[in-house]
Design a protein around this motif. Structure first.
Motif, mmCIF file in Angstrom:
data_model
loop_
_atom_site.group_PDB
_atom_site.id
_atom_site.type_symbol
_atom_site.label_atom_id
_atom_site.label_comp_id
_atom_site.label_asym_id
_atom_site.label_seq_id
_atom_site.Cartn_x
_atom_site.Cartn_y
_atom_site.Cartn_z
ATOM 1 N N TYR A 20 0.829 -1.204 0.000
ATOM 2 C CA TYR A 20 0.000 0.000 0.000
ATOM 3 C C TYR A 20 0.863 1.254 0.000
ATOM 4 N N TYR A 21 1.969 1.207 0.772
ATOM 5 C CA TYR A 21 2.843 2.376 0.873
ATOM 6 C C TYR A 21 4.156 2.184 0.100
ATOM 7 N N ALA A 22 4.140 1.298 -0.891
ATOM 8 C CA ALA A 22 5.376 1.001 -1.626
ATOM 9 C C ALA A 22 5.896 2.192 -2.406
ATOM 10 N N ASN A 23 5.038 3.164 -2.757
ATOM 11 C CA ASN A 23 5.462 4.332 -3.526
ATOM 12 C C ASN A 23 5.472 5.622 -2.704
ATOM 13 N N THR A 24 5.312 5.491 -1.382
ATOM 14 C CA THR A 24 5.293 6.658 -0.510
ATOM 15 C C THR A 24 6.725 7.068 -0.174
ATOM 16 N N PRO A 25 7.049 8.347 -0.297
ATOM 17 C CA PRO A 25 8.421 8.792 0.031
ATOM 18 C C PRO A 25 8.820 8.385 1.445
#
Length: 389
Positions: A136-141
């Protein structure tokens, strides 16, 4: 996986830990024992805190959304370090070298733990995710970097463990080799866990959806890998202890023929030592050896050195090696002395001739060979027949 799927391995680790804590209290300076306790503690904590019900409870208790994510990642990282430290201490070597390598692994993974916490604080995770936080947060900085860092640290530890255990297994035998091979099998499942997690995360980076690999496939692989690895660590310790215990009882039984043979040499009225049924096998072996040596002392005046030399020559002529021939000669001398002692109930022989003590320079192993010769050697049987005539 449901909560029970996490709590069952955690309970198994807790039970194993309960058996180790008393030993740690008595020998807390032992680095190997401390490493085992640390590994079991961290393994149980990983499963307990990675369970979805625990994740939700910790998030509520702290008031921080997804606080459990860095907590679980830090526990997994610490567990990886504990496995490497345990392997270093288990393999042994120069104490200073062992401590130096252990400190390096601990320092390296401690820096990873600090980095995980810092990255979580820099990132933003407003939506609580109990099962699919990684994807879910794989692309969150920053959060993406945190996820990649913990997976990389876990993967490095798994690769190092597989390489170390496999190389070591080629150099050893017995239960230790079995345990190392089992550990390798367990860490292959851990490598599969890393592969599925990384595949799902990289797929997110590429704009694809393979979240099922991370959510449903990876957790069972991690659980199975941890349980198999734990069995690998336990098997050499438990099985070697059982093997040693069995060998001790076997020694006790094999000494029986010699022990029974020399009982007649004990003076009348000598009290026999009765041991409780719960007495340790080691104590029983020591007592039996002591009885045998006492018997040799009482039989000393009846030992015939000439008979012993003749039996030794006969055993060599029959093809026995030197150690076996010496044991056969001692057994023949003991058998003849026992019959001579039986023919002299009043103990009139006082040892005017030079005594010929039984050669037991190698300790219990000589006694075992003598006991075996008493029962199976044809030379001893021939001496018995000749003495009886």
């Amino acid at each position: 996986m449901t909560g029970e799927d996490y709590y069952i391995p955690a309970a198994a680790m807790a039970v194993s830990l309960a058996f180790k804590v008393p030993a740690l209290r008595h020998n807390w300076r032992d680095p190997l024992l401390r490493s085992v306790v640390a590994l079991l503690t961290l393994a149980g904590a990983v499963f307990a805190f990675a369970a979805p019900p625990t994740i939700a409870a910790v998030n509520r208790a702290t008031g921080i959304t997804n606080f459990s994510a860095p907590l679980v990642y830090c526990l997994i990282t610490a567990f990886s370090a504990s496995c490497l430290v345990l392997m270093v201490n288990w393999r042994g070597g120069e104490p200073e070298q062992t401590r130096r390598v252990s400190r390096r692994w601990i320092l390296g993974y401690s820096l990873v733990v600090v980095a995980l916490v810092v990255l979580f604080l820099l990132g933003d995770t407003p939506v609580e995710r109990l099962r699919d936080f990684d994807t879910y947060y794989a692309n969150t900085p920053y959060i993406a970097h945190m996820i990649a860092l913990y997976l990389l640290a876990h993967h490095v530890a798994a690769v190092v463990m597989v390489v170390l255990c496999w190389r070591w297994s080629l150099q050893v035998r017995g239960w230790l080799r079995t345990g190392l091979v089992i550990i390798v099998a367990g860490y292959i499942f851990n490598l599969a866990y890393d592969a599925t997690k990384m595949t799902a995360v990289v797929a997110r980076w590429a704009g694809h959806d393979l979240d099922g690999l991370s959510t449903y496939v990876a957790p069972p692989l991690a659980s199975l890998g941890a349980l198999i690895s734990a069995v690998g660590f336990v098997v050499p310790l438990v099985c070697q202890r059982l093997s040693d215990h069995w060998q001790t009882w076997a020694t006790y039984r094999r000494l029986g023929a010699l022990w029974q043979e020399v009982q007649i040499s004990a003076p009348a009225g000598t009290p026999s030592v009765r041991m409780a049924w719960w007495s340790a096998a080691e104590l029983r072996v020591i007592q039996r050896e002591s009885d045998i040596h006492d018997g040799f002392l009482h039989l000393g005046p009846y030992f015939d050195k000439g008979l012993r030399d003749d039996a030794y020559d006969s055993a060599l002529a029959g093809g026995s090696d030197e150690d076996t021939a010496r044991a056969v000669a001692d057994a023949a001398m003991v058998a003849a002395a026992v019959r001579a002692r039986s023919a002299d109930p009043e103990g009139r022989i006082v040892g005017e001739d030079e005594e010929a003590p039984v050669d037991t320079a190698d300790g219990p192993r000589d006694l075992l060979r003598i006991s075996h010769a008493l029962r199976h050697s044809p030379v001893v049987q021939e001496v018995r027949r000749r003495v009886a005539v």
